[in-house]
Structure formats: structure tokens, C-alpha cells
Write an enzyme that holds these catalytic residues in place. Structure first.
Site, PDB file in Angstrom:
ATOM      1  N   LYS A 204      -6.872  -0.041  -2.409  1.00  0.00           N
ATOM      2  CA  LYS A 204      -6.022  -0.973  -1.672  1.00  0.00           C
ATOM      3  C   LYS A 204      -6.153  -0.685  -0.181  1.00  0.00           C
ATOM      4  O   LYS A 204      -5.912   0.442   0.270  1.00  0.00           O
ATOM      5  CB  LYS A 204      -4.571  -0.813  -2.111  1.00  0.00           C
ATOM      6  CG  LYS A 204      -3.619  -1.658  -1.289  1.00  0.00           C
ATOM      7  CD  LYS A 204      -2.253  -1.710  -1.882  1.00  0.00           C
ATOM      8  CE  LYS A 204      -1.309  -2.489  -0.982  1.00  0.00           C
ATOM      9  NZ  LYS A 204       0.039  -2.556  -1.523  1.00  0.00           N
ATOM     10  N   LYS A 257      -7.983  -4.665  -3.715  1.00  0.00           N
ATOM     11  CA  LYS A 257      -7.086  -5.560  -2.984  1.00  0.00           C
ATOM     12  C   LYS A 257      -7.229  -5.362  -1.488  1.00  0.00           C
ATOM     13  O   LYS A 257      -7.281  -4.215  -1.061  1.00  0.00           O
ATOM     14  CB  LYS A 257      -5.664  -5.224  -3.421  1.00  0.00           C
ATOM     15  CG  LYS A 257      -4.582  -5.933  -2.678  1.00  0.00           C
ATOM     16  CD  LYS A 257      -3.262  -5.492  -3.203  1.00  0.00           C
ATOM     17  CE  LYS A 257      -2.178  -6.156  -2.392  1.00  0.00           C
ATOM     18  NZ  LYS A 257      -0.907  -5.571  -2.622  1.00  0.00           N
TER      19      LYS A 257
HETATM   20  C1  PBG Z   1       3.204  -3.303  -1.508  1.00  0.00           C
HETATM   21  C2  PBG Z   1       2.474  -4.518  -1.950  1.00  0.00           C
HETATM   22  C3  PBG Z   1       1.889  -5.404  -1.067  1.00  0.00           C
HETATM   23  C4  PBG Z   1       1.351  -6.417  -1.833  1.00  0.00           C
HETATM   24  C5  PBG Z   1       1.610  -6.142  -3.179  1.00  0.00           C
HETATM   25  N1  PBG Z   1       2.305  -4.945  -3.228  1.00  0.00           N
HETATM   26  C6  PBG Z   1       1.837  -5.447   0.418  1.00  0.00           C
HETATM   27  C7  PBG Z   1       1.684  -4.260   1.233  1.00  0.00           C
HETATM   28  O1  PBG Z   1       1.059  -3.288   0.832  1.00  0.00           O
HETATM   29  O2  PBG Z   1       2.187  -4.277   2.345  1.00  0.00           O
HETATM   30  C8  PBG Z   1       0.621  -7.561  -1.231  1.00  0.00           C
HETATM   31  C9  PBG Z   1       0.530  -8.797  -1.994  1.00  0.00           C
HETATM   32  C10 PBG Z   1       0.099  -9.962  -1.195  1.00  0.00           C
HETATM   33  O3  PBG Z   1      -0.105  -9.912   0.030  1.00  0.00           O
HETATM   34  O4  PBG Z   1      -0.031 -11.014  -1.821  1.00  0.00           O
HETATM   35  N2  PBG Z   1       3.854  -2.575  -2.409  1.00  0.00           N
END
Ligand code: PBG
Length: 333
Positions: A204, A257
């Protein structure tokens, strides 16, 4: 890459022969999107309203629990196997210690119970992270201005147990703390939850594409950024190490992601590990397509299908996308 040297030269070889009509293109298609590839993320809120529009995510609403149950039923009827649940909580519930995250009767726990009671055969994936529950919007606990890895992991373990007890099928830790998969897996085994699945957000990245999501869960002003825990977008080898670690700690599935800007990572992860690998088409990717369509720069459905097929081509087993329900309808038509 293997290359077949047996290619007839032109005019014997004419690649366009296989593109001349829909039926032949369909016959030779190498990849296909199926409704069972889709995981649909939805947002649940603790307000009285059935639905509340999210400004930056056109067409996506925050839902009451009852409305989420309705949507889950419709999704299942369309062939969607899994929905992913995210909370939007009243500001008063968000605290520095994120204690609402481990509430055995919290909003997402209640949502899991309600959906499981009404639609028992839909899979429930829950995000494991503290950002919807902290008053500062970080995924971990801040101690002396720094994210404290191990104190955060203890919270994530408690959060995982609460959600599992509520009926969640798949835990998806999105926090990027070190050691969390192992700690969660150990706790699950100790509590007799040997069947609970873990899909780790293994690779991520610290990304500019999460903006609308933060709006959706109600993070107003994130202090600083998430670069001390999420990955640097410059890196590939590090993604492979992260995935290797999470598999070794007990993840059943992994995720990359964001999606489209990281297709190379999807491909390398699937080629290297041969484990079920998912990709998250995140909020900013969704919003970008919606904005382009609104401007008249792109056809909505063609644009969406092209991006989803790209994920399949890169090797993804499945895709988390806010377009899931719409695409399920398109695939049915
Ligand atoms: C954080 C989390 C995020 C997303 C899913 N879980 C955002 C982040 O890390 O700030 C992003 C999902 C999206 O942007 O659609 N726990």
C-alpha cells in the site's frame, strides 16, 4: 516473456483477421471480467438519515445500517460475492486513543451482524486500521507526535477480534504497521477463529489518490502525511518484501493499492508469489473517471470497463471498486 517465433510474414499473417467482428474478438479474448471478480466497498454512517451523498465521490452515498443491508441484498442478487465495509463516525466518537475501533458493539460490528442476519451468503470484508476512529485521521496511535507501531498493533488485534466476533469473514489490515499480520493471525488462532481470512493491504503506497476516501470517512484535516508507514511510490522491490513478509505471517490473500498507477506492482506480485492478489481501484481513481466523464472527455462505461480489464490483464484475482454494483448491472445486461 516468451515469444513465439513462428509468425507468418504479411500477407499470410494479418493480425487484423482476428479483430474483424465482435464474435471473433470475443472468441480470442485473453482476459475477461466476471462479476465474481468484484468486491464492492461501501460506507456506513451512524446518522439518522438513510443516505448521505459524498461530495467528492459522485454517486456514492454513506448509508445507514438498514440501507447497507438493502444494498448488500441487491449486490448479492447481482452476483457480487463480497462487500467491504468502511465507517463514517460522529466526530465525538473519534479520540486520540481510537477506542471506538475496538468496541465490541461498534458501528461496523453492528453492520456485520445486520448484513449476516439478512444476507448470510455474502462475504464481509472489513478494514483493519484506526483512521476512522482517531481524531487526527492517522491509521495508528500517535505517541509524542510519532506513530507508535507496536501500540497500534495491539489495537488492531483487538479490532480484529471485535469484528470477527461480529461476523466479518475477511480482515483487511490497511494500516501498514510492521508485524500486524502475525499478531492478528496468532490472536485469531488463540481465540478459535481458524477460518477467518486475512487479505492484507501488503503493498500500500502513500498516495495522492486517497483524497475522496478521507472525505467519505470524515477525516477533515490529516496532520502531516502517512509516509512513515505507507510505501514510497518510487519502490518496487520493497513491495515484494512487504508481500513476502505478510504471506509468511499468515495472510491468505494480498492487495496492491492504489490500482492503475501501480499495475506493474500487481503484475510483479502475481508473477512472483502466485497467491490470490487483489487490487484496489481507489477513490481518487474513481473520482478522476467521474470528472473526465462530466467534462465530456470519456465515455463512462467504456472507461470503467477498460480500467477493470487492465487489472485482470496484470494478473489480479479480483478488484475492489466503487463501480462494482454498476459494473455488475452492466455485466448482467
Ligand atoms: C486507510 C484506508 C485508506 C483507504 C482504505 N483504507 C486511505 C488511507 O490510507 O489514507 C483508501 C481507499 C480509497 O481511497 O478508496 N485505513
Amino acid at each position: 516473456m516468451t515469444f513465439n517465433p513462428i509468425l507468418a510474414p504479411y500477407p499470410a499473417g494479418r493480425p487484423r483477421r482476428l479483430r474483424q467482428s465482435p464474435w471473433i474478438r470475443d472468441l480470442v479474448a485473453e482476459n475477461r471480467l466476471h462479476v465474481s471478480d468484484l468486491i464492492w466497498p461501501i460506507f456506513v454512517h451512524d446518522q439518522d438519515k438513510a443516505r448521505d451523498a459524498i461530495g467528492s465521490l459522485q454517486g456514492v452515498d454513506r448509508l445507514s445500517i438498514a440501507e447497507a443491508v438493502k444494498e448488500a441484498r441487491e449486490a448479492k442478487a447481482l452476483g457480487i460475492n463480497v462487500i467491504a465495509l468502511f465507517p463514517h463516525l460522529n466526530e465525538k466518537i473519534r479520540t486520540a486513543d481510537a477506542k471506538a475501533a475496538i468496541d465490541p458493539d461498534g458501528l461496523i460490528v453492528q453492520t456485520c451482524r445486520a448484513i449476516k442476519a439478512a444476507v448470510p451468503d455474502i462475504g464481509l470484508l472489513v478494514d483493519i486500521a484506526l483512521d476512522p476512529y482517531t481524531d487526527h485521521g492517522h491509521d495508528g496511535l500517535l505517541i509524542n507526535g510519532k506513530i507508535h507501531n507496536d501500540a497500534t498493533v495491539e489495537m488492531l488485534v483487538q479490532q480484529s477480534l471485535a469484528l470477527t466476533n461480529g461476523g466479518a469473514d475477511i480482515l483487511a489490515p490497511s494500516d501498514m504497521m510492521d508485524g500486524r499480520i502475525g499478531a492478528i493471525r496468532t490472536a485469531l488462532e488463540a481465540a478459535g477463529h481458524q477460518d477467518t481470512m486475512i487479505m492484507s493491504y501488503a503493498a500500500k503506497y502513500a498516495s495522492a489518490f486517497y483524497g475522496p476516501y478521507r472525505d467519505a470517512i470524515g477525516v477533515k484535516a490529516l496532520k502531516g502525511d502517512k509516509k512513515t508507514y505507507q510505501m514510497d511510490s518510487a519502490n518496487t522491490e520493497e513491495a515484494l518484501r512487504e508481500v513476502a513478509i505478510d504471506i509468511s505471517e499468515g495472510a491468505d490473500m494480498v492487495m496492491v493499492k492504489p490500482g492503475l498507477p501501480y499495475l506493474d506492482i500487481v503484475q510483479r506480485v502475481t508473477d512472483t508469489f502466485k497467491v490470490p492478489t487483489f487490487v484496489y481501484q481507489v477513490s481518487g481513481e474513481y473520482a478522476m473517471i467521474k470528472a473526465a466523464v462530466e467534462k465530456g472527455y470519456m465515455d463512462h462505461d467504456r472507461g470503467v470497463m477498460e480500467t477493470l480489464l487492465a487489472f485482470k490483464r496484470a494478473g489480479a484475482s479480483g478488484i475492489l471498486t466503487y463501480f462494482a454494483k454498476h459494473v455488475a448491472e452492466l455485466l448482467k445486461a
